[in-house]
Design an enzyme around this catalytic site. Structure first.
Site, PDB file in Angstrom:
ATOM      1  N   ASP A  30      20.179   0.858  -0.896  1.00 49.41           N
ATOM      2  CA  ASP A  30      19.149   0.954  -1.940  1.00 49.41           C
ATOM      3  C   ASP A  30      19.854   1.153  -3.276  1.00 49.41           C
ATOM      4  O   ASP A  30      20.879   1.833  -3.350  1.00 49.41           O
ATOM      5  CB  ASP A  30      18.196   2.129  -1.659  1.00 49.41           C
ATOM      6  CG  ASP A  30      16.851   1.950  -2.344  1.00 49.41           C
ATOM      7  OD1 ASP A  30      15.855   1.668  -1.647  1.00 49.41           O
ATOM      8  OD2 ASP A  30      16.803   2.078  -3.589  1.00 49.41           O
ATOM      9  N   PHE A 247     -11.256  -1.365  11.242  1.00 47.13           N
ATOM     10  CA  PHE A 247     -11.334  -1.823   9.842  1.00 47.13           C
ATOM     11  C   PHE A 247     -12.745  -2.190   9.409  1.00 47.13           C
ATOM     12  O   PHE A 247     -12.957  -3.112   8.632  1.00 47.13           O
ATOM     13  CB  PHE A 247     -10.314  -2.953   9.589  1.00 47.13           C
ATOM     14  CG  PHE A 247      -8.943  -2.373   9.397  1.00 47.13           C
ATOM     15  CD1 PHE A 247      -8.253  -1.869  10.489  1.00 47.13           C
ATOM     16  CD2 PHE A 247      -8.383  -2.267   8.148  1.00 47.13           C
ATOM     17  CE1 PHE A 247      -7.015  -1.257  10.338  1.00 47.13           C
ATOM     18  CE2 PHE A 247      -7.142  -1.657   7.970  1.00 47.13           C
ATOM     19  CZ  PHE A 247      -6.454  -1.149   9.075  1.00 47.13           C
ATOM     20  N   CYS A 258      -0.557  -2.257  -0.687  1.00 46.66           N
ATOM     21  CA  CYS A 258      -0.552  -3.581  -0.063  1.00 46.66           C
ATOM     22  C   CYS A 258      -1.843  -4.374  -0.183  1.00 46.66           C
ATOM     23  O   CYS A 258      -1.835  -5.452  -0.766  1.00 46.66           O
ATOM     24  CB  CYS A 258      -0.115  -3.445   1.385  1.00 46.66           C
ATOM     25  SG  CYS A 258       1.597  -2.883   1.445  1.00 46.66           S
ATOM     26  N   LYS A 318      -4.795   6.970   1.914  1.00 51.30           N
ATOM     27  CA  LYS A 318      -5.251   7.041   3.309  1.00 51.30           C
ATOM     28  C   LYS A 318      -4.640   8.296   3.923  1.00 51.30           C
ATOM     29  O   LYS A 318      -3.754   8.904   3.301  1.00 51.30           O
ATOM     30  CB  LYS A 318      -4.831   5.772   4.074  1.00 51.30           C
ATOM     31  CG  LYS A 318      -3.320   5.612   4.208  1.00 51.30           C
ATOM     32  CD  LYS A 318      -2.936   4.446   5.091  1.00 51.30           C
ATOM     33  CE  LYS A 318      -3.153   4.768   6.554  1.00 51.30           C
ATOM     34  NZ  LYS A 318      -2.582   3.747   7.440  1.00 51.30           N
TER      35      LYS A 318
END
Ligand code: NAD
Ligand code: UGA
Length: 428
Positions: A30, A247, A258, A318
Site C-alpha cells: 500500500d 436485499f 460501492c 450498515k
C-alpha cells in the site's frame, strides 16, 4: 503460491489474510506509509469482524510493504485492489488502476499474472494489458485476469471463504488454470469467462441488488399510503424462491462505498455504449428520495426541528463495520443540524470515524440509552443487532417524548406502540 496484493484496504487486506490462511505466501502493498507501519505493528486500520485475529494467526505468511517493486518481485500472482471512486459526473475514476499497472510493468522481471479485483468498467482489463505492454521495456511475458470480488463489509472473511461463485475472466488458459489452482481450497463454483463478461458481471450484480432494495423502498411508499406493512409484504414476496428474501429490506436506502458509486458507474458505462439505462437511473433516484422521506417523517412528528434534542442510533452505512463512506446518516444528520437540532448519536463502532465526516456539533455517547436521555425523538439509522434488541421500556422512561422513527424497520412496532411509543417506520 506467492501472492502480492496491491491496495491494503477492505478488499486487499481481507484477500491477503484469507489467501495466507489457505497456505499461500502473501505480501500486501500500500502506498499509505502510515497504514503499512500500523499493519506491521498489528494494528488494523478499520473494524472488520475476525480480521485482526486472522492476520495475527497468519503472520508467518503475511507481510506488508509500501514497495510495488517488492510486490512485483514476489507475487507470481498480483492482485490489484485499489479504489475506483466516482468522478463528479458519476463516471469511474481509473487513475489508481492505471498508475499501479504502470508501476507493475516497470518492475516485472519474469512471467506475472496481473489480476484486477477492483470494481471496474468494461474494457479496463484490455487497457491494463495495453498499459503494461507499453511500459514493459524488458518484454516480459504476462497475462491479465478480471476476478471481481463479491464480499460484503461486516462479513468479509466469511464471504471470501464461502463465495457463491468465483468469476475468472481472461483470454489466457494458462492464467485461468493458475487462478483455479489458487482458489481450489475454497471448493467453490468457478465461472471462467472472457474479461469483458467478468467485468460486467460485477457491475450487474451490484446494480441488481441495489434494484431489489429500491424496489422494496418504492413499495414502502405505497405501504405508507395504504397502511400496509412493508416487512410483511416483502416477506410474502421473498418466500417465492424466484424472488428470494434477501436485499428486500426497505428503509433509508443503500449507502457505502460501492452500491451508490457502482450504480452510477454502470449508468455511465451503458451510456458510453449507447444505452440509456433508465431502470438504474430510477434505482438511484428512489434511493435518494428515501432519505428525504425519512426527514419529512421527522418534521411531521416534531413540527419544528429547531432546538429539538434528537437521539440517533447508528451512524455507519450498515452494521458490523465502522465504515462511514456514503452512509445515509451523513445527509440526515447534516440536514437536521442545519435546521437547528441538537444531535446526540450512538454507534457501537463508527463514532471515531463519524467525527471526521459529521458536524463538530454532534454529541457522541456510549450507549443507546444515553442517546435517548431527554430526547424529543429517537431515530434508528443503522440496523445493528444491539439496536434491534434495545430495551424499549427503559428507553421510554428516559425520553422527553416517546417517539421513534425507525429508518431500518427493525423495531418491534406492535410492542413499541403497546408501550405507548409513537412509532413510525418506512412503510409500516
Ligand atoms: P479502500 O479504500 O479500503 O482500499 C484501497 C487501498 O488502496 C487504500 O489503502 C489505498 O491507500 C491503496 N492505494 C491507493 N493507491 C495505491 C497505489 N498507487 N499503490 C498502492 N496502494 C494504493 O478500498 P476498498 O473498499 O478495498 O475497495 C477497493 C476496490 O474493491 C474498489 O474498486 C471497490 O469498488 C471494490 N470492492 C470493494 C468492496 C468492499 O466491500 N469495500 C467489495 C468488493 C469490491
Ligand atoms: C455490497 C455487496 O453486497 C457486495 O456483494 C459487494 O461485493 C460490495 O457491495 C462491493 O462491491 O463493494 P456492502 O456495500 O459491503 O456490499 O454491503 P451490503 O450488505 O450490500 O449493504 C449495502 C447497503 O445497502 C447498506 O447501506 C445496507 O444498509 C443497505 N441495504 C442492504 C438495504 O437498505 N436493504 C437491504 O435489504 C440490504
Amino acid at each position: 503460491m506467492k501472492v502480492a496484493i496491491i491496495g491494503a484496504g477492505y478488499v486487499g487486506l481481507v484477500t491477503g489474510a484469507c489467501f495466507a490462511s489457505l497456505g499461500n505466501d502473501c505480501l500486501c502493498v500500500d502506498n499509505n506509509e502510515e497504514k503499512i507501519a500500523s499493519l506491521k505493528d498489528g494494528i488494523i486500520p478499520f473494524y472488520e469482524p475476525g480480521l485482526e485475529e486472522l492476520i495475527k494467526e497468519n503472520k508467518e505468511r503475511l507481510s506488508f510493504t509500501t514497495s510495488i517493486k517488492e510486490g512485483t518481485d514476489k507475487g507470481e500472482i498480483i492482485f490489484i485492489c485499489v479504489p475506483t471512486p466516482s468522478l463528479p459526473n458519476g463516471d469511474v475514476d481509473l487513475t489508481y488502476i492505471e498508475k499501479v499497472s504502470r508501476e507493475i510493468a516497470c518492475n516485472m522481471e519474469e512471467y506475472r499474472i496481473i489480476v484486477d479485483k477492483s470494481t471496474v468498467p468494461i474494457e479496463t482489463g484490455e487497457k491494463v494489458a495495453r498499459t503494461i505492454s507499453l511500459n514493459n521495456i524488458k518484454k516480459i511475458e504476462f497475462d491479465v485476469v478480471s476476478n471481481p470480488e463479491f464480499l460484503r463489509e461486516g462479513s468479509a472473511i466469511y464471504d471470501f471463504m464461502h463465495p457463491d461463485r468465483i468469476v475468472i475472466g481472461s483470454s489466457s488458459k494458462r492464467a485461468i488454470e493458475v487462478m483455479k489452482m489458487l482458489y481450489r481450497p475454497l471448493n467453490a463454483k468457478i465461472i471462467s469467462t472472457d474479461i469483458r463478461s467478468a467485468e460486467i458481471i460485477k457491475h450487474a450484480a451490484n446494480s441488481f441488488l441495489a434494484c431489489k432494495i429500491s424496489f422494496a423502498n418504492a413499495l414502502s411508499v405505497i405501504c405508507d399510503a395504504t397502511g400496509a406493512d412493508i416487512n410483511k409484504v416483502t416477506e410474502g414476496m421473498g418466500l417465492d424462491k424466484r424472488i428470494g428474501k434477501d436485499f428486500l429490506n426497505a428503509g433509508i436506502g443503500y449507502g457505502g462505498s460501492c452500491f451508490p458509486k457502482d450504480v452510477l458507474g454502470f449508468i455511465h458505462i451503458a451510456e458510453k455504449y449507447g444505452y440509456d439505462f433508465k431502470l438504474l437511473k430510477a434505482v438511484s433516484e428512489i434511493n435518494q428520495e428515501q432519505k428525504k422521506r425519512f426527514l419529512s417523517k421527522v418534521r411531521e412528528v416534531l413540527w419544528v426541528i429547531k432546538e429539538k434534542r434528537i437521539g440517533v442510533l447508528g451512524l455507519s452505512f450498515k452494521p458490523n463495520t465502522d465504515d462511514m463512506r456514503d452512509a445515509p446518516s451523513i445527509e440526515i444528520i447534516t440536514t437536521l443540524i442545519q435546521e437547528g437540532a441538537t444531535i446526540v448519536a450512538y454507534d457501537p463502532k463508527a463514532s471515531h470515524k463519524a467525527k471526521n465526516v459529521l458536524s463538530k456539533e454532534v454529541i457522541y455517547v456510549e450507549s443507546p440509552y444515553e442517546a435517548a436521555e431527554g430526547a424529543d425523538c429517537l431515530l434508528v439509522l443503522t440496523e445493528w443487532e444491539e439496536i434491534k434488541n434495545i430495551d424499549l421500556e427503559r428507553i421510554k422512561g428516559l425520553m422527553k417524548y416517546p417517539i421513534i422513527i425507525d429508518g431500518r424497520n427493525i423495531i418491534d412496532k406492535e410492542r413499541a406502540r403497546a408501550l405507548g411509543f409513537e412509532y413510525k417506520g418506512m412503510g409500516r
